[in-house]
Design a protein around this motif. Structure first.
Motif: not given
Length: 600
Positions: A398-404
């Motif tokens: 989730r956090r990775a997708a928010e960053a990307v």
């Protein structure tokens, strides 16, 4: 006097700098009977001890090792404990169950729970010897896998101690790091990172007390009966092939998540199946402490050594990442154990990254579905929090997708930040609801609604009212089993579970219980979990699934497809709220808060 099976107190350990102090917290009969122990009691302790909106990795965030009335009795599968904290992965309540001698020794320190707060000045180990606690510096353990750290502390402190430790990922704050003990893991939600945030490499416990039961003869008779039933047909699958037996079965009914949930069957499944591996690589079968089932199956690894394999780690590191070579999957599972990271979150996060790479959303051309060496490289990057990809993925999908960005959150395989287990929601729609509403996030152990989907009693492709009832019922059963605590693999041996569980608990505690009281306790525990999450900022908008599951039908072949629409899921969620006595926004009725005993 505390009821049988309990000591009536928790030990709250405050770690500051180079010292640790322990303070008893009295637990009265009303709290123990209302929450039962285990996950239930841990939830109450989080309400009581966790500051609202606390950062899960902050010194003030408590981490609780919680036991139950049954721990230390001869009842099969009772040597279990819960670890409960606020998750660094989800920002909400999380709990994980594990089985080992740590459960027995931890309880026999004379406490129903051990709660740790604060932060050590340098990497240390915490020793709990009865009511005495002390902190010992242990910089030499830095970077060691949990198993090696356990061996080292035994050599240093002696063999009378039982140990729960973190691996290097926990030290580095990987948000899905685990806590390990005797080769087993309290795996989901990043509990290892919480302990690492306290600069504690390991917690050591030593038995110093004895526990009393109300009816010793009755407990012994019940233990003999339960042991005999544990050898029956309800547990045969686990004894013969273990949970990995699910792989081919799920593949056959299009519910085996593959390549980041873009498909539900995997052409490489036969090579990873328990039936194949049992014949070619089976080495041994093992049991958890105080367990008569023996579900653990050990397989040989290429180049020597062996590895315990279960459905969830094979699914997450195999089909979900498109990897079909057993040696690659075995190696990846072993790497997760060495690093101390949850296999489901690791596999789900890497699978998301593989899809991002193939779509050109991240510049990692080597990261491709089906490439076992790429999977291992990504796991190493996560464990080390290497700049770039490792740092990105160490925070979960989730956090990775928010960053990307770039719409990648639509296919991040998570609910509330916790990666999905190996059950395809579009073809298991009672389970879809269970995954969406569960307090821990996407979880198969706190909602076993897939059993109803696979029973044939309802249409698993058309979610509706019956699916709501199934999700509520299985969640209630899990709440009781996780609080008593008994292994879920025993669930099939109970013909009328709630009255039978009440009798077992009554023999140990002396309480005059019936099944109705346990049903009420189950609902209380579920409401208390939700109340904690609401306090921490959760909303009804969190009770959903990734957009992929709600917008993209799943092709089943022969012109057939399975679809779960957003409207259908919303309707089921609304039905769940009604069944749980929640308002239309999923909030606990203020009139019910007194029943939660949060001011006790």
């Amino acid at each position: 006097m505390a009821p049988g099976g309990f000591f009536g107190r928790a030990l709250v350990v405050d770690v500051r700098g180079t010292r640790a102090t322990g303070t008893p917290l009295e637990l009265d009969d009303r709290v123990l009977r209302s929450y039962l122990g285990g996950v239930g009691l841990g939830t109450w302790l989080m309400h009581r001890l966790a500051p609202p909106r606390v950062d899960p990795l902050a010194p003030a965030a408590p981490l609780a090792f919680v036991f139950s009335a049954l721990v230390g009795t001869p009842l099969t599968t009772s040597a279990k404990f819960a670890v409960v904290a606020k998750s660094p992965l989800t920002g909400l309540l999380t709990d994980a169950l594990a089985s080992s001698q740590f459960a027995i020794s931890g309880k026999l320190t004379g406490h129903d729970a051990i709660v740790v707060r604060g932060r050590a000045e340098e990497l240390s180990v915490l020793l709990v010897d009865g009511g005495e606690v002390r902190l010992e510096p242990a910089p030499e353990l830095a970077g060691l896998p949990a198993a090696e750290a356990e061996t080292a502390v035994k050599e240093r402190f002696g063999r009378g101690w039982r140990t729960a430790a973190i691996g290097p990922a926990g030290e580095r704050g990987v948000r899905f790091a685990t806590i390990s003990h005797d080769g087993r893991h309290a795996g989901r939600g990043g509990l290892g990172a919480v302990l690492g945030g306290k600069n504690i490499k390991a917690v050591l416990v030593r038995a110093a007390a004895r526990v009393r039961v109300a009816d010793q003869a009755g407990v012994l008779a019940a233990a003999r009966d339960l042991r005999e039933r544990s050898f029956g047909p309800a547990t045969a699958k686990y004894r013969e092939l273990g949970t990995l037996a699910n792989l081919l079965a799920f593949n056959a009914v299009s519910t085996l998540p593959t390549r980041n949930f873009t498909a539900a069957t995997f052409e490489g499944a036969p090579a990873l199946a328990a039936e194949e591996l049992h014949e070619l690589r089976g080495v041994a079968r093992n049991s958890c402490a105080s367990c008569s089932i023996g579900c653990e199956h050990i397989y040989s690894r290429k180049g020597g050594g062996s590895q315990r394999m279960e459905y969830e780690n094979v699914f997450a590191l195999g089909p979900l990442c498109g990897v079909s070579d057993p040696d690659d999957v075995f190696a990846a599972s072993a790497r997760c154990d060495e690093l101390g990271i949850d296999t489901i979150s690791a596999g789900g996060t890497v699978a998301w990254a593989m899809e991002c790479a193939e779509r050109g959303l991240i510049d990692e051309p080597w990261l491709r579905f089906g490439d076992g060496s790429a999977l291992l490289r990504a796991l190493d990057a996560i464990g080390a929090r290497e700049p770039g990809l490792g740092e990105l993925l160490a925070h979960g999908s989730r956090r990775a997708a928010e960053a990307v960005g770039q719409g990648s959150i639509a296919f991040a395989p998570q609910v509330k930040g916790l990666e999905l287990p190996g059950y395809e929601p579009r073809t298991l729609q009672a389970m879809a609801l269970g995954l969406a509403v569960n307090a821990r996030g996407a979880d198969h152990n706190r909602s076993g609604a897939y059993e109803a989907d696979l029973s044939g009693a309802l249409d698993r492709l058309e979610g509706g009212v019956a699916h709501v009832a199934a999700a509520v019922d299985t969640e209630d059963r899990a709440a009781v089993m996780d609080s008593m605590i008994l292994c879920k693999f025993l669930r099939g041996v109970f013909e009328d579970p709630f009255p039978e569980w009440a009798r077992l608990l009554g023999l140990v505690t002396g309480w005059d219980l019936d099944g109705g009281e346990l049903r009420v306790a189950a609902r209380r525990i579920v409401r208390a979990k939700r109340a904690f999450n609401l306090r921490e900022g959760a909303t009804a908008a969190d009770d959903t699934l990734p957009a992929r599951m709600l917008e993209t039908p799943l092709e089943l072949g022969s012109g057939r497809s399975a679809a779960l629409t957003a409207d259908r899921l919303r309707s089921m969620v609304a039905g769940y709220y009604v069944a749980r006595g929640l308002d239309e926004d999923g909030r606990v009725d203020p009139a019910d808060l007194a029943d939660l005993l949060l001011e006790a």
